[in-house]
Design an enzyme around this catalytic site. Structure first.
Site, mmCIF file in Angstrom:
data_model
loop_
_atom_site.group_PDB
_atom_site.id
_atom_site.type_symbol
_atom_site.label_atom_id
_atom_site.label_comp_id
_atom_site.label_asym_id
_atom_site.label_seq_id
_atom_site.Cartn_x
_atom_site.Cartn_y
_atom_site.Cartn_z
ATOM 1 N N SER A 155 1.282 13.492 107.967
ATOM 2 C CA SER A 155 0.247 14.182 108.742
ATOM 3 C C SER A 155 0.837 14.637 110.066
ATOM 4 O O SER A 155 1.831 14.079 110.545
ATOM 5 C CB SER A 155 -0.922 13.230 109.001
ATOM 6 O OG SER A 155 -1.792 13.723 110.002
ATOM 7 N N TYR A 168 -4.681 5.893 112.279
ATOM 8 C CA TYR A 168 -4.202 6.869 111.304
ATOM 9 C C TYR A 168 -2.822 7.396 111.692
ATOM 10 O O TYR A 168 -1.926 7.516 110.849
ATOM 11 C CB TYR A 168 -5.210 8.020 111.207
ATOM 12 C CG TYR A 168 -4.890 9.057 110.151
ATOM 13 C CD1 TYR A 168 -5.029 8.766 108.801
ATOM 14 C CD2 TYR A 168 -4.483 10.336 110.524
ATOM 15 C CE1 TYR A 168 -4.765 9.727 107.833
ATOM 16 C CE2 TYR A 168 -4.215 11.299 109.572
ATOM 17 C CZ TYR A 168 -4.361 11.000 108.219
ATOM 18 O OH TYR A 168 -4.085 11.950 107.275
#
Length: 274
Positions: A155, A168
């Site tokens: 990501s 995250y």
């Protein structure tokens, strides 16, 4: 054209996509099938997995639904047994399972020092352990055969510090490190025919982040506008725009590509914001 087909065709290959019931994972499963692979769709949601399989078959592909939790070794081992019983081999593993939770995100106006660490644990487990455990269970079959590839999903949160996104970002940064570590370890231990790479998507609208990026009328939220302003392409990505990179990494054309993280982000990672 025959030359290109030899480089990028996945004919005769068997692929498994974890998180194949999600928006991005589902698109990846369908893209691999369009490139000629037989595709197993693994996810916790049985009905969604079967719906994705039905769509692949309706388009002329070959697919198999494997309901399983990426954090449950026994379920993964049962899925592996079903896969091998059905198709007899595995060539490609795509670790697309992942996601974020409010418990791992710093609320507006709150201090990091008051954020419970235990709230981050489920997100770290899903993204990191949910990549490592399938890599152990299914990667063992690739190692036994001495060939194949694993593609992890990272990501932009792993590469750029983003406000509020704590757990995250930490988890995806670990996925990138694990990608490089596994690339070295598996190639040295089982041969250069076994490769591990990752894709780092930019911003795509999915089930989990839609409300964060878009208002109910489809206009941009304040955070969505900030993201677009920092994306030179000036828009969010389309799931189909991940497929060419995925197919390349899985294909013979990338047989000397190992241990890399490829951004597919509309230029987000290249832009300083100035």
């Amino acid at each position: 054209m025959e030359f290109l087909k030899e480089l990028f065709s996945l004919e005769g290959q068997v692929a498994l996509v974890t998180g194949g019931t999600g928006v991005l994972g589902g698109a990846m499963a369908q893209g691999l099938a369009q490139a000629g692979a037989k595709v197993a769709v693994l996810g916790r949601r049985r009905e969604q997995a079967q719906a994705r399989v039905d769509a692949i078959i309706a388009a002329g592909g070959d697919a198999l639904a494997l309901p399983a939790d990426v954090l449950d070794r026994s379920q993964l081992e049962a899925a592996r047994a079903t896969l091998l019983e059905t198709w007899g081999r595995l060539d490609i593993l795509v670790n697309a399972a992942g996601g974020n939770l409010p418990s791992a995100t710093l609320p507006p106006g709150e201090s990091f020092f008051n954020l419970p660490v235990e709230g981050m644990e489920p997100v770290i487990a899903l993204n990191l352990h949910g990549t490592l455990l399938p890599s152990q269970v299914f990667g063992a079959e690739l190692a036994r055969a001495g060939r194949g590839c694993i593609v992890n999903i990272s990501s932009m949160a792993a590469q750029r510090a983003m406000t509020r996104v704590v757990g995250y970002g930490v988890a995806k940064a670990a996925v990138e490190n694990a990608t490089r570590w596994l690339a070295v370890e598996l190639a040295r231990s089982f041969g250069a025919g076994l490769r591990v790479n990752a894709i780092a998507p930019g911003f795509f609208v999915g089930e989990q982040n839609r409300a964060l990026l878009l208002n109910p009328d489809g206009s941009l939220t304040a955070r969505g506008r900030t993201i677009i302003d920092h994306t030179p392409a000036g828009r969010f990505g389309e799931p189909s725009e991940l497929l060419s990179t995925l197919i390349w990494l899985c294909s013979p054309g990338a047989r000397f590509v190992n241990g890399v993280v490829v951004p597919v982000d509309g230029g987000f990672s290249a832009f300083s914001g100035v």
